[in-house]
Design a protein around this motif. Structure first.
Motif, PDB file in Angstrom:
ATOM      1  N   ARG A  59       0.864  -1.184   0.000  1.00 26.38           N
ATOM      2  CA  ARG A  59       0.000   0.000   0.000  1.00 26.38           C
ATOM      3  C   ARG A  59       0.896   1.229   0.000  1.00 26.38           C
ATOM      4  O   ARG A  59       1.826   1.325   0.814  1.00 26.38           O
ATOM      5  CB  ARG A  59      -0.889   0.006   1.248  1.00 26.38           C
ATOM      6  N   ARG A  61       0.917   5.197   0.555  1.00 27.18           N
ATOM      7  CA  ARG A  61       0.061   6.271   1.085  1.00 27.18           C
ATOM      8  C   ARG A  61       0.212   7.523   0.216  1.00 27.18           C
ATOM      9  O   ARG A  61       1.220   7.706  -0.475  1.00 27.18           O
ATOM     10  CB  ARG A  61       0.410   6.561   2.538  1.00 27.18           C
ATOM     11  N   PRO A  62      -0.806   8.379   0.239  1.00 25.17           N
ATOM     12  CA  PRO A  62      -0.677   9.650  -0.530  1.00 25.17           C
ATOM     13  C   PRO A  62       0.295  10.602   0.175  1.00 25.17           C
ATOM     14  O   PRO A  62       0.628  10.430   1.344  1.00 25.17           O
ATOM     15  CB  PRO A  62      -2.107  10.184  -0.513  1.00 25.17           C
ATOM     16  N   GLN A 140       8.634   1.480   6.611  1.00 28.36           N
ATOM     17  CA  GLN A 140       9.376   2.528   7.283  1.00 28.36           C
ATOM     18  C   GLN A 140       8.454   3.373   8.147  1.00 28.36           C
ATOM     19  O   GLN A 140       7.224   3.328   7.977  1.00 28.36           O
ATOM     20  CB  GLN A 140      10.045   3.422   6.235  1.00 28.36           C
ATOM     21  N   THR A 141       9.051   4.105   9.024  1.00 30.09           N
ATOM     22  CA  THR A 141       8.268   4.965   9.901  1.00 30.09           C
ATOM     23  C   THR A 141       7.535   6.017   9.075  1.00 30.09           C
ATOM     24  O   THR A 141       8.115   6.607   8.148  1.00 30.09           O
ATOM     25  CB  THR A 141       9.199   5.668  10.914  1.00 30.09           C
ATOM     26  N   GLY A 142       6.289   6.177   9.408  1.00 31.51           N
ATOM     27  CA  GLY A 142       5.503   7.205   8.741  1.00 31.51           C
ATOM     28  C   GLY A 142       4.911   6.779   7.419  1.00 31.51           C
ATOM     29  O   GLY A 142       4.326   7.584   6.695  1.00 31.51           O
ATOM     30  N   THR A 143       5.008   5.543   7.091  1.00 35.39           N
ATOM     31  CA  THR A 143       4.450   5.097   5.809  1.00 35.39           C
ATOM     32  C   THR A 143       2.993   4.644   5.938  1.00 35.39           C
ATOM     33  O   THR A 143       2.368   4.258   4.949  1.00 35.39           O
ATOM     34  CB  THR A 143       5.271   3.929   5.235  1.00 35.39           C
ATOM     35  N   GLY A 144       2.471   4.662   7.169  1.00 31.56           N
ATOM     36  CA  GLY A 144       1.045   4.392   7.314  1.00 31.56           C
ATOM     37  C   GLY A 144       0.704   3.023   7.833  1.00 31.56           C
ATOM     38  O   GLY A 144      -0.388   2.513   7.586  1.00 31.56           O
ATOM     39  N   LYS A 145       1.585   2.377   8.588  1.00 31.97           N
ATOM     40  CA  LYS A 145       1.293   1.053   9.141  1.00 31.97           C
ATOM     41  C   LYS A 145       0.192   1.153  10.187  1.00 31.97           C
ATOM     42  O   LYS A 145      -0.814   0.432  10.129  1.00 31.97           O
ATOM     43  CB  LYS A 145       2.549   0.450   9.783  1.00 31.97           C
ATOM     44  N   THR A 146       0.381   2.053  11.136  1.00 34.30           N
ATOM     45  CA  THR A 146      -0.618   2.201  12.198  1.00 34.30           C
ATOM     46  C   THR A 146      -1.941   2.695  11.619  1.00 34.30           C
ATOM     47  O   THR A 146      -3.022   2.266  12.039  1.00 34.30           O
ATOM     48  CB  THR A 146      -0.091   3.189  13.259  1.00 34.30           C
ATOM     49  N   TYR A 147      -1.840   3.580  10.620  1.00 35.82           N
ATOM     50  CA  TYR A 147      -3.054   4.073   9.971  1.00 35.82           C
ATOM     51  C   TYR A 147      -3.811   2.910   9.328  1.00 35.82           C
ATOM     52  O   TYR A 147      -5.030   2.825   9.422  1.00 35.82           O
ATOM     53  CB  TYR A 147      -2.670   5.124   8.918  1.00 35.82           C
ATOM     54  N   VAL A 240       9.308   4.169  18.352  1.00 33.54           N
ATOM     55  CA  VAL A 240       9.133   3.552  17.047  1.00 33.54           C
ATOM     56  C   VAL A 240       9.627   2.112  17.020  1.00 33.54           C
ATOM     57  O   VAL A 240       9.329   1.379  16.113  1.00 33.54           O
ATOM     58  CB  VAL A 240       9.826   4.351  15.931  1.00 33.54           C
ATOM     59  N   GLY A 275       8.914   0.544  12.906  1.00 38.03           N
ATOM     60  CA  GLY A 275       9.478   1.029  11.652  1.00 38.03           C
ATOM     61  C   GLY A 275      10.711   0.240  11.267  1.00 38.03           C
ATOM     62  O   GLY A 275      11.588  -0.023  12.084  1.00 38.03           O
TER      63      GLY A 275
HETATM   64  N1  LIG Z   1      -3.339   6.139   3.337  1.00 39.49           N
HETATM   65  C1  LIG Z   1      -3.229   7.272   4.051  1.00 39.49           C
HETATM   66  N2  LIG Z   1      -4.047   8.304   3.827  1.00 39.49           N
HETATM   67  C2  LIG Z   1      -3.962   9.432   4.518  1.00 39.49           C
HETATM   68  N3  LIG Z   1      -3.083   9.615   5.514  1.00 39.49           N
HETATM   69  C3  LIG Z   1      -2.236   8.613   5.813  1.00 39.49           C
HETATM   70  C4  LIG Z   1      -2.250   7.408   5.094  1.00 39.49           C
HETATM   71  N4  LIG Z   1      -1.292   6.592   5.602  1.00 39.49           N
HETATM   72  C5  LIG Z   1      -0.687   7.297   6.584  1.00 39.49           C
HETATM   73  N5  LIG Z   1      -1.253   8.507   6.723  1.00 39.49           N
HETATM   74  C6  LIG Z   1      -0.872   9.490   7.678  1.00 39.49           C
HETATM   75  O1  LIG Z   1       0.526   9.433   7.742  1.00 39.49           O
HETATM   76  C7  LIG Z   1       0.967   9.656   9.064  1.00 39.49           C
HETATM   77  C8  LIG Z   1       1.922   8.554   9.481  1.00 39.49           C
HETATM   78  O2  LIG Z   1       1.218   7.405   9.527  1.00 39.49           O
HETATM   79  P1  LIG Z   1       1.434   6.296  10.598  1.00 39.49           P
HETATM   80  O3  LIG Z   1       1.659   6.870  11.965  1.00 39.49           O
HETATM   81  O4  LIG Z   1       0.367   5.345  10.466  1.00 39.49           O
HETATM   82  O5  LIG Z   1       2.803   5.712  10.143  1.00 39.49           O
HETATM   83  P2  LIG Z   1       3.553   4.494  10.748  1.00 39.49           P
HETATM   84  O6  LIG Z   1       4.088   3.706   9.639  1.00 39.49           O
HETATM   85  O7  LIG Z   1       2.692   3.826  11.684  1.00 39.49           O
HETATM   86  O8  LIG Z   1       4.758   5.137  11.490  1.00 39.49           O
HETATM   87  P3  LIG Z   1       5.531   4.576  12.738  1.00 39.49           P
HETATM   88  O9  LIG Z   1       6.413   3.489  12.212  1.00 39.49           O
HETATM   89  O10 LIG Z   1       6.304   5.687  13.240  1.00 39.49           O
HETATM   90  O11 LIG Z   1       4.507   4.044  13.647  1.00 39.49           O
HETATM   91  C9  LIG Z   1      -0.257   9.723   9.929  1.00 39.49           C
HETATM   92  O12 LIG Z   1      -0.538  11.042  10.212  1.00 39.49           O
HETATM   93  C10 LIG Z   1      -1.347   9.150   9.051  1.00 39.49           C
HETATM   94  O13 LIG Z   1      -2.566   9.832   9.312  1.00 39.49           O
END
Ligand SMILES: Nc1ncnc2c1ncn2[C@@H]1O[C@H](COP(=O)(O)OP(=O)(O)OP(=O)(O)O)[C@@H](O)[C@H]1O
Length: 903
Positions: A59, A61-62, A140-147, A240, A275
Motif C-alpha cells: 500500500r 500512502r498519498p 518505514q516509519t511514517g508510511t502508514g502502518k498504524t493508519y 518507534v 518502523g
Molecule cells: N493512506 C493514508 N491516507 C492518509 N493519511 C495517511 C495514510 N497513511 C498514513 N497517513 C498518515 O501518515 C501519518 C503517518 O502514519 P502512521 O503513523 O500510520 O505511520 P507508521 O508507519 O505507523 O509510522 P511509525 O512506524 O512511526 O509508527 C499519519 O498522520 C497518518 O494519518
C-alpha cells in the motif's frame, strides 16, 4: 508500507507497505498469474490460498499536506491492475526504473474499506472457519502502518468511520457474522506490546502504571536537529521500536455429533511492526543487523508465543483456588469417585464381557449363517437334480403318452369295428332269419307245389324260387359283408375318437402336471429368493449391529480413556499438590531445624557466656539469667508459632488447591461416568434390539426354509400322485377298453361263427334242396323223356291213322285244356303262379294218349322238343308256341282255334 499475510503456526498470511530494499520486495515473477488477473480477486483468492500461504500486498500512502507543500517529488508509481510498483530512479540523467511485483498493489487513492474488503475480509472468514491467520504491517516509519492497522477510531453513531483500519473492521466483521449466524461462540482479545524486548499487555489495567513508570524512568536525550528544531532522540527511537500484536481468538460451537460437541477455534493476529529502518538505526540490535528480516520476524513470533504462554500460565496459576472448607467434601467426593471409578471399571469389565459374549454370539450366528448358506446350496443342488429328474420323467412320460396314443387309436378303431360288426351281425342275423323264414316258406310252398303239382313245372318254379332265394341270400351275405366292413370302419373311427379322447385326457393331465411343476418351481424359486433376501437382511442387520457395537465400544473406550486421563490428571494434580505440600513441609522442617540449630547454638554460646559470668557473679546473674532464658524461650516459641501459623496457612492454601482440583476432577469423573452409563445403556439397548431383530430374522429364515421344504415335499408328492393317478387312469382305461374289445371281439366272433354256422347250415340245406330238386328234375326229366318218347310214338300213330277225328280230338282237347286250365288256374296274383299254371306237357300228353297210334310219329318228333323245353319252363311255352307255328301250322292253327279246323 507493505502488508504481509504470513503463515502462522498452522497457516497464513501477511501485509506490507512501501517498497524498500527488503527481501519481500524482490521481483517474483513465478507468483504472477496472467490468466487470473482479469478475474475477480476475491473469487480466485481461495484457489490461490490453497497453494500460497504467504501473500505480500503493498500500500502506498498519498503525500501528506506537508509533503505536498514542500513539493516532494514522487518516487513511486503504482499499477494496481498489473500488480506492479515502479521505483523511479534517474542515474546520470538516465531514467533507470525498477519494477517490483506483488500479490496485490493498492495505490494512494485506495480507501481503508476497499483494502479491508479485498485483502482482510477473506482472511477473517477463514479465521471463522477455524484457521489461524496473521496480518502484519511492515514498513518505514511514517508510511502508514498504524493508519492501516488501526486507522481513525472516531465513532460516528455506532458506524465505523471511513478511516477505520483493519483491527476495528475485523472485530466488527467477526461480530456481525457470528450474530447473523446466531452462533454459540466466545471471543478472546489480547493487545500486546513488544517494547524493548518486553511484553506489555495493553488491556491489563495494573500493568499500565508499571510500564508508564518504567517509561518515565527511561532517559530521553534532547538534541538539536541542525535546522533549529529539537528532537527527542531517545524517546523517538524507543517509541518507534515498539511492536503491537492484536490477537483475536474465536471459539464457535459447531454442532453436536452424538454426545460430542465440536468447537471451531480460529485465531487472527494483527501485528503492527516497528518502523523497519529503526531496528538497524537504534543500535539496540547491532548484533542482529545482519540477520535477515525473515529470521527476525520468526524470532519475534517465537518470542510473542513464549510470552503468550507465560501470560496464560500466570493466569491459570492465579485463577486456581481451592477453599479449605471444600477440601473435606472433595476428599469424600474423591473417595466416592474412586469407588465410582471402581464400580465403573467393574461395569466396564462386565460390558467387555458382554461385548465378548455378543461377539461370540455374532460369530456363532455367522457360523449358523454359513451353515444355512451351505444348506441352501445343497437345497439348490437337490432342486436342480430333481428338476433334471423331472425333465427326464417328463420325456419318458411324453414317449409313453405317444405309445399310449398309438395303442388307444388302434383300440378305438377295433372297438368301432367290433360295434359295427355286432350291429351288422345283428342285421345279418335278422336278414338270415327272414331269409330262413322265406326259405322255410319257400320250402313250404315248394312242398306244397310238389304236393299240389307233382310235375316238372312245379319243380322248375321251385328251382327258380330257390335261385332267387339263393341270390337274395348272396345279396344279403354281400350286404352283410359290406355292413361288416362298415362296422369295421365305424369301429375304427370309434377307436380313433376314443384314442383322441384318451389323448386329450392325457395331454390335459400332462399340462396339469406341467402347470403344477411350473407353480412348484416358481414357489421354490420365490422361497429361495425369500431366503436369500432374509439372509441379505440378516447380513445387513449383523453389519449394522456390528457397527453399532464397534461404535459403542469405541465410545466407551474413548470415555474410558478420557476418564483415565482425567483420573491420571487428577492424580498428577494430587501428586503435584502433595509434592508441593511435601516441599512446604520439608521447607518448614528445614527452617525449623535451622532455627533450632541456631537456637541451640545461640543457647550454647549464651550458656557458656552465662556460665562464665556465673562463675564471676553467681548469685547476681542467676536471677537475670533465668529471666533472660525465659524471655528467649518465649520469643523462640512465638517465632515458632508464627512460622507454624504461616505453614498452616500455606498448608490450608495447598489443601484448598487440592480440594479444588479434586472437586473439578470429581465433577469431570461424574460427568464421564454418567456419559459412560448412558452410552452403555444405549449400547446395551441397541445390542438387545439387534439381538431381537436377528432372532426374529433367523426365525423367519428358518420358517421360510421349512416352508420351502414343505412346498418341495408337497410338490414332489403331488407330482408323484399325479403321475400315479394318471398312470392308473390310463391303465384302467386301457384295461377297460381292452376288456370291452375282448368282449366285443368274443361277441363278434360268436355272432359271426353263429352266423357262419347258420349260413353254412342254410347253405347246406339249400344245397341239399337244390340237389334234391335237381335229382327230382332229372327224374322228372327222365320220366318226361320217356313220356315224350311214348307221346311221340303215339302222335305218329295218331297222325298216320286218324285225321278225321281231329274235330273230336280238338273238342276233346279243348275240353281237356279247358278243364286243365280250370284246374291249374292260379289264384294268386304273382306271375310265377301264372307260369306254373301253364298246362303241363303230361296233361297234353295225357290228352294225346287217348288218340289212335297213327298219329304217334309226329308226336314223337314233337315230344323230343317238348322234353328239352321242359328244362326251361319259361322259354318252353314261347318256344313251343313258335315251333307249333312254324313246323306244324295245322297244329298251331288248331291250338289257337282247335275247334275251327275240326269244324
Ligand atoms: N493512506 C493514508 N491516507 C492518509 N493519511 C495517511 C495514510 N497513511 C498514513 N497517513 C498518515 O501518515 C501519518 C503517518 O502514519 P502512521 O503513523 O500510520 O505511520 P507508521 O508507519 O505507523 O509510522 P511509525 O512506524 O512511526 O509508527 C499519519 O498522520 C497518518 O494519518
Amino acid at each position: 508500507m507493505s502488508m504481509s499475510l504470513t503463515p502462522d503456526h498452522f497457516r497464513k498470511s501477511g501485509f506490507g507497505l512501501v517498497p524498500s530494499p527488503a527481501p519481500f520486495l524482490t521481483p517474483r515473477p513465478e507468483r504472477r498469474r496472467p490468466e487470473s488477473r482479469s478475474s475477480d480477486l476475491s473469487s480466485n483468492r481461495q484457489d490461490r490460498d490453497k497453494e500460497v500461504n504467504v501473500q505480500v500486498l503493498l500500500r502506498c500512502r498519498p503525500l501528506s499536506d506537508e509533503e505536498q507543500r514542500a513539493n516532494v517529488p514522487r518516487v513511486i508509481s503504482c499499477n494496481e491492475h498489473r500488480r506492479e510498483v515502479t521505483v523511479l530512479q534517474s542515474v546520470a540523467n538516465k531514467q533507470v526504473d525498477r519494477v517490483f511485483s506483488f500479490d496485490k498493489v493498492f495505490g494512494p487513492k485506495a480507501q481503508q474499506r476497499s483494502i479491508y474488503d479485498q485483502a482482510i475480509a477473506p482472511i477473517v472468514n477463514e479465521v471463522l472457519d477455524g484457521f489461524n491467520c496473521t496480518v502484519f504491517a511492515y514498513g518505514q516509519t511514517g508510511t502508514g502502518k498504524t493508519y492501516t492497522m488501526e486507522g481513525g477510531m472516531r465513532n460516528k453513531g455506532g458506524d465505523l468511520p471511513a478511516e477505520a483500519g483493519v483491527i476495528p473492521r475485523a472485530v466488527r466483521q467477526i461480530f456481525d457474522i457470528l450474530e447473523a449466524q446466531n452462533a454459540d461462540y466466545s471471543m478472546k482479545v489480547t493487545f500486546l506490546e513488544l517494547y524493548n524486548e518486553e511484553i506489555t499487555d495493553l488491556l491489563a489495567s495494573e500493568d499500565n502504571s508499571r510500564s508508564i513508570d518504567d517509561r518515565q524512568k527511561r532517559p530521553v536525550s534532547l538534541m538539536e536537529d541542525g535546522k533549529g528544531c529539537v528532537v527527542l532522540r531517545g524517546l523517538e527511537e524507543e517509541v518507534v521500536r515498539s511492536h503491537s500484536v492484536f490477537s483475536i481468538t474465536v471459539h464457535i460451537k459447531e454442532s453436536n455429533i452424538g454426545e460430542e460437541e465440536l468447537i471451531k477455534c480460529g485465531k487472527l493476529n494483527l501485528v503492527d511492526l516497528a518502523g523497519s529502518e529503526n531496528i538497524s538505526r537504534s543500535g539496540a540490535r547491532e548484533a542482529n543487523q545482519k540477520i535477515s528480516k525473515t529470521v527476525l520476524l520468526k524470532d519475534l513470533f517465537l518470542e510473542i508465543d513464549r510470552m503468550k504462554e507465560d501470560v496464560r500460565a500466570a493466569r491459570e496459576r492465579n485463577g486456581v483456588y481451592v477453599p479449605h472448607d471444600r477440601f473435606a467434601q472433595e476428599e469424600a467426593e474423591k473417595k466416592a469417585r474412586a469407588q465410582k471409578i471402581e464400580q465403573l471399571e467393574i461395569e466396564l469389565n462386565l460390558n467387555e464381557k458382554e461385548v465378548d459374549r455378543f461377539r461370540e454370539l455374532y460369530m456363532s450366528e455367522q457360523e449358523e449363517k454359513l451353515e444355512v448358506t451351505s444348506e441352501l446350496k445343497d437345497c439348490k443342488v437337490n432342486l436342480e437334480k430333481s428338476n433334471k429328474d423331472l425333465l427326464d420323467l417328463r420325456e419318458q412320460y411324453r414317449v409313453a403318452i405317444s405309445t399310449l396314443k398309438e395303442k388307444e387309436f388302434i383300440i378305438s378303431k377295433l372297438l368301432y369295428s367290433e360295434n359295427s360288426l355286432v350291429e351288422r351281425a345283428k342285421e345279418l342275423r335278422n336278414g338270415l332269419q327272414s331269409a330262413s323264414e322265406d326259405i322255410t316258406s319257400l320250402f313250404t310252398t315248394l312242398e306244397f307245389e310238389v304236393v299240389a303239382d307233382g310235375t316238372g313245372l312245379g319243380t322248375c318254379q321251385a328251382t327258380k324260387a330257390l335261385e332267387s332265394r339263393i341270390r337274395k341270400m348272396a345279396d344279403a351275405y354281400s350286404s352283410g359283408i359290406e355292413s361288416l366292413k362298415e362296422f369295421a370302419n365305424a369301429m375304427k373311427e370309434n377307436s380313433s375318437s376314443d384314442l383322441e379322447q384318451l389323448n386329450a385326457t392325457i395331454s390335459s393331465q400332462v399340462s396339469a402336471i406341467e402347470q403344477l411343476l411350473a407353480v412348484t418351481v416358481s414357489e421354490a424359486q420365490s422361497s429361495i429368493e425369500d431366503i436369500q433376501n432374509s439372509l441379505r437382511e440378516q447380513e445387513h442387520i449383523l453389519y449394522i449391529s456390528t457397527q453399532q457395537q464397534e461404535k459403542g465400544l469405541e465410545r466407551s473406550l474413548r470415555h474410558t480413556q478420557v476418564i483415565s486421563k482425567a483420573t491420571m490428571d487428577f492424580f498428577d494434580d494430587i501428586n503435584v499438590q502433595a509434592s508441593k505440600v511435601m516441599n512446604v513441609l520439608e521447607e518448614s522442617q528445614t527452617k525449623q531445624s535451622d532455627w533450632l540449630n541456631n537456637f541451640h547454638q545461640t543457647f550454647q554460646e549464651q550458656t557458656a557466656r552465662e556460665e562464665k559470668q556465673a562463675l564471676e557473679d553467681i548469685t547476681k546473674i542467676l536471677g537475670n539469667m533465668t529471666s533472660r532464658r525465659t524471655a528467649h524461650v518465649m520469643e523462640a516459641s512465638r517465632s515458632m508459632q508464627g512460622m507454624r501459623t504461616d505453614e498452616h496457612k500455606k498448608m490450608q492454601q495447598e489443601m484448598s488447591y487440592i480440594h479444588q482440583a479434586s472437586s473439578d476432577a470429581n465433577k469431570e469423573l461424574r460427568r464421564h461416568a454418567e456419559e459412560v452409563k448412558r452410552n452403555f445403556m444405549a449400547d446395551s439397548f441397541s445390542v438387545a434390539e439387534s439381538r431381537v431383530v436377528m432372532e426374529t430374522v433367523l426365525q423367519e429364515c428358518s420358517d421360510k426354509v421349512n416352508r420351502s421344504k414343505e412346498q418341495l415335499e408337497n410338490a414332489q408328492s403331488k407330482v408323484s400322485d399325479l403321475n400315479r393317478s394318471s398312470a392308473l387312469g390310463v391303465e384302467a382305461a386301457v384295461r377297460e377298453k381292452i376288456s370291452i374289445n375282448n368282449v366285443a371281439q368274443q361277441q363278434f366272433l360268436s355272432a359271426s361263427s353263429a352266423v357262419d354256422e347258420e349260413f353254412c347250415g342254410r347253405t347246406v340245406d339249400v344245397m341239399a334242396a337244390v340237389e334234391d330238386s335237381l335229382t327230382r328234375d332229372q327224374e322228372s326229366t327222365k320220366e318226361m323223356d320217356a313220356m315224350a318218347t311214348l307221346c311221340m310214338n303215339q302222335l305218329k300213330t295218331i297222325q298216320e291213322k286218324h285225321g278225321e277225328s281231329i274235330a273230336s280230338i280238338r273238342s276233346k282237347a279243348d275240353k281237356c285244356l279247358t278243364q286243365d286250365y280250370e284246374v291249374d288256374e292260379d289264384t294268386s296274383s304273382r306271375p310265377e303262379r301264372r307260369v306254373i299254371s301253364v298246362p303241363s306237357m303230361s296233361s297234353i300228353e295225357k290228352m294225346r294218349m287217348s288218340f289212335p297210334a297213327a298219329a304217334n310219329g309226329s308226336v314223337e318228333e314233337e315230344g323230343e322238343n317238348v322234353g328239352h323245353r321242359l328244362s326251361s319252363p319259361s322259354k318252353w311255352s314261347h318256344h313251343h308256341h313258335q315251333m307249333t307255328e312254324s313246323k306244324n301250322p295245322q297244329l298251331v292253327h288248331s291250338s289257337r282255334a282247335p275247334l275251327g279246323d275240326v269244324n
